[in-house]
Design a protein around this motif. Structure first.
Motif, mmCIF file in Angstrom:
data_model
loop_
_atom_site.group_PDB
_atom_site.id
_atom_site.type_symbol
_atom_site.label_atom_id
_atom_site.label_comp_id
_atom_site.label_asym_id
_atom_site.label_seq_id
_atom_site.Cartn_x
_atom_site.Cartn_y
_atom_site.Cartn_z
ATOM 1 N N LEU A 73 0.829 -1.207 0.000
ATOM 2 C CA LEU A 73 0.000 0.000 0.000
ATOM 3 C C LEU A 73 0.863 1.257 0.000
ATOM 4 O O LEU A 73 0.550 2.238 -0.682
ATOM 5 C CB LEU A 73 -0.925 0.005 1.212
ATOM 6 N N LEU A 74 1.932 1.235 0.770
ATOM 7 C CA LEU A 74 2.816 2.404 0.822
ATOM 8 C C LEU A 74 3.467 2.677 -0.525
ATOM 9 O O LEU A 74 3.761 3.828 -0.865
ATOM 10 C CB LEU A 74 3.886 2.206 1.905
ATOM 11 N N GLU A 75 3.676 1.613 -1.307
ATOM 12 C CA GLU A 75 4.219 1.783 -2.655
ATOM 13 C C GLU A 75 3.163 2.302 -3.627
ATOM 14 O O GLU A 75 3.488 2.981 -4.599
ATOM 15 C CB GLU A 75 4.764 0.448 -3.171
ATOM 16 N N GLN A 76 1.898 1.986 -3.350
ATOM 17 C CA GLN A 76 0.817 2.296 -4.283
ATOM 18 C C GLN A 76 0.158 3.648 -4.034
ATOM 19 O O GLN A 76 -0.344 4.264 -4.977
ATOM 20 C CB GLN A 76 -0.255 1.202 -4.213
ATOM 21 N N SER A 77 0.118 4.083 -2.782
ATOM 22 C CA SER A 77 -0.683 5.264 -2.468
ATOM 23 C C SER A 77 -0.086 6.098 -1.341
ATOM 24 O O SER A 77 0.257 5.553 -0.280
ATOM 25 C CB SER A 77 -2.097 4.836 -2.068
ATOM 26 N N PRO A 78 -0.009 7.418 -1.512
ATOM 27 C CA PRO A 78 0.456 8.286 -0.425
ATOM 28 C C PRO A 78 -0.502 8.300 0.759
ATOM 29 O O PRO A 78 -0.102 8.621 1.882
ATOM 30 C CB PRO A 78 0.541 9.668 -1.094
ATOM 31 N N ARG A 79 -1.764 7.947 0.540
ATOM 32 C CA ARG A 79 -2.734 7.941 1.635
ATOM 33 C C ARG A 79 -2.480 6.802 2.622
ATOM 34 O O ARG A 79 -2.999 6.811 3.739
ATOM 35 C CB ARG A 79 -4.162 7.851 1.094
ATOM 36 N N ALA A 80 -1.670 5.831 2.220
ATOM 37 C CA ALA A 80 -1.382 4.701 3.103
ATOM 38 C C ALA A 80 -0.533 5.096 4.308
ATOM 39 O O ALA A 80 -0.381 4.309 5.241
ATOM 40 C CB ALA A 80 -0.690 3.584 2.325
ATOM 41 N N THR A 81 0.023 6.301 4.312
ATOM 42 C CA THR A 81 0.748 6.775 5.495
ATOM 43 C C THR A 81 -0.218 7.218 6.589
ATOM 44 O O THR A 81 0.211 7.539 7.699
ATOM 45 C CB THR A 81 1.667 7.949 5.129
ATOM 46 N N VAL B 32 -1.579 2.953 11.669
ATOM 47 C CA VAL B 32 -1.389 4.385 11.454
ATOM 48 C C VAL B 32 0.094 4.623 11.217
ATOM 49 O O VAL B 32 0.934 4.110 11.961
ATOM 50 C CB VAL B 32 -1.884 5.203 12.665
ATOM 51 N N ALA B 33 0.397 5.360 10.153
ATOM 52 C CA ALA B 33 1.783 5.609 9.771
ATOM 53 C C ALA B 33 2.539 4.300 9.550
ATOM 54 O O ALA B 33 3.727 4.193 9.867
ATOM 55 C CB ALA B 33 2.493 6.475 10.808
ATOM 56 N N GLY B 34 1.832 3.285 9.054
ATOM 57 C CA GLY B 34 2.459 2.016 8.710
ATOM 58 C C GLY B 34 2.678 1.061 9.867
ATOM 59 O O GLY B 34 3.236 -0.018 9.675
ATOM 60 N N ARG B 35 2.215 1.410 11.073
ATOM 61 C CA ARG B 35 2.454 0.575 12.254
ATOM 62 C C ARG B 35 1.145 0.103 12.861
ATOM 63 O O ARG B 35 0.186 0.876 12.988
ATOM 64 C CB ARG B 35 3.273 1.346 13.295
ATOM 65 N N SER B 36 1.117 -1.167 13.243
ATOM 66 C CA SER B 36 -0.085 -1.747 13.838
ATOM 67 C C SER B 36 -0.430 -1.037 15.141
ATOM 68 O O SER B 36 0.425 -0.863 16.019
ATOM 69 C CB SER B 36 0.141 -3.236 14.103
#
Length: 412
Positions: free
Chosen positions: A192-200, A218-222
């Motif tokens: 997701l982080l590779e596909q979309s800036p909203r994934a941050t 949130v911010a890539g962390r569980s």
């Protein structure tokens, strides 16, 4: 060079071979396969794909057990594949790392004994994961065996999310929420982080299969997840009950049910199978068309929506929703129903894109007017395990004098 990633279950062994670039970067697999029929007395059947060609065979290699015969044949196969890279290590999916194992470790010393103490917390998976490691140690004695934990991704859970409302003395003993499907969530999050800036931002990931859970990140962390101390908690699953009033267990004990009978009920006789009385397979239930089958499907969908609401609330909103796992990737009807019931959040999906997303490819299925993005991400736990192993071993290559200490790096 390459990493062989494996996932050993009670009657099956999944495997994939991931080449390494310079610097230890892991590439997509060049070999994927599964060996089934590994239960005692079973006849192993191997199905694998290499260089775009699919192969199937019945394993007749001599051996004392089905698993030994399967490993012997796999070892021969790996040597027969023309152009296949040399294996540097074997990366094993291990469901539970407990409090001690916060990251992947090279299996050495007392690691296996420590992990065996967690068997009762994941009886469907942990004993078979560890038996797989022991078998690979014997079949590939010169290769490092690396344990990669489903619980590791959730070590970022805050105390308020991981602690149960129990006396602190029990929490300190390790009675807490661990969370599972971590290798899958790690892959989904990275994708997701590779596909979309909203994934941050605020992400809800749904790993829906025979085992099912949700993870809020949130911010890539569980930061929250539905599975807890064991892989029983949370969503309704194929044969597992999911969240259950503990009073039900007290009642059953009063009725004379012992530990083994309750464990069998919760792990093997509940969920889609228990409610429908037909099957744990969502595809079969969809095709059945009976009232009992529909009741199980409706209850499964309801639980996904209900738990989604709780996790979304814990994050204060939602930016990205991702579906994965066997059901999440292939059941367009379930995705549509879940998104429809979350429509009050402003989520909208494109019916055509949703239908086409049943193919094995990363797909965005939201409309341009949707308040959040909705993705279908085919998961790849093997690639994450391979990457973990490659990183761990690359550290050892860079610092050879510390190589013997690698097995202790992830232990607290």
């Amino acid at each position: 060079m390459a990493i062989l990633a494996v996932n050993a279950g009670s009657s099956s062994l999944k495997f994939s071979l991931h080449p390494l670039q310079d610097g230890g970067k892991v590439q997509p697999s060049v070999l994927n396969g599964c060996i089934e029929g590994l239960e005692p007395g079973g006849t192993p059947q191997m199905d694998w794909t290499f260089a775009g060609q699919r192969h199937q065979e019945t394993i007749t290699t001599p051996g004392e057990s089905s698993f030994q015969r399967a490993l012997a044949r796999l070892r021969v196969l790996l040597g027969e594949l023309e152009g296949a890279p040399t294996i540097k290590a074997v990366a094993h999916r291990v469901v539970h790392g407990g409090q001690a194992f916060k990251q992947s470790v090279v299996v050495a010393g007392t690691v296996l004994e420590q992990l065996e103490s967690l068997n009762s917390m994941a009886p469907l998976h942990q004993p078979h994961n560890l038996a797989g490691i022991r078998s690979f140690q014997q079949a590939f004695p010169n290769l490092p065996q690396v344990a990669c934990f489903d619980t590791a991704f959730h070590t970022s859970l805050p105390d308020v999310a991981s602690a149960f409302a129990l006396p602190q003395s029990l929490t300190e003993q390790g009675v807490r929420r661990y969370g599972f499907h971590g290798l899958s969530y790690h892959y989904i999050m990275d994708t997701l982080l590779e596909q979309s800036p909203r994934a941050t931002g605020r992400v809800l990931m749904a790993h829906l299969g025979n085992g099912a859970s949700l993870c809020a990140a949130v911010a890539g962390r569980s930061c929250a997840t539905t599975m807890g101390f064991s892989a029983l908690d949370g969503l309704m699953m194929g044969t597992r009950s999911g969240t259950l009033d503990a009073g039900v267990l007290l009642y059953l004990m009063e009725q004379g049910w012992d530990h083994d009978r309750i464990q069998k009920l919760l792990y093997k006789q509940s969920g889609l199978l228990g409610v429908s009385g037909i099957s744990a397979d969502m595809r079969r239930l969809r095709a059945d068309g009976s009232e009992a089958a529909q009741r199980a499907i409706d209850q499964f969908t309801y639980r996904v929506v209900r738990e989604s609401g709780a996790l979304i609330a814990s994050m204060g909103g939602l930016d990205v929703l991702a579906f994965s796992g066997g059901i999440g990737e292939h059941d367009a009807v379930l995705r549509a129903q879940v998104c429809e019931r979350l429509g009050w959040l402003g989520v909208e999906i494109d019916a055509g894109r949703n239908a086409e997303a049943t193919r094995d490819a990363i797909s965005a299925i939201h409309t341009s007017g949707s308040s959040m993005e909705v993705w279908v991400i085919p998961t790849d736990e093997g690639r994450v395990a391979a990457r973990e192993a490659a990183t761990l071993l690359h550290q050892g290559d860079d610092e050879p004098e510390q190589a013997q200490e690698l097995a202790l790096e992830g232990i607290e």
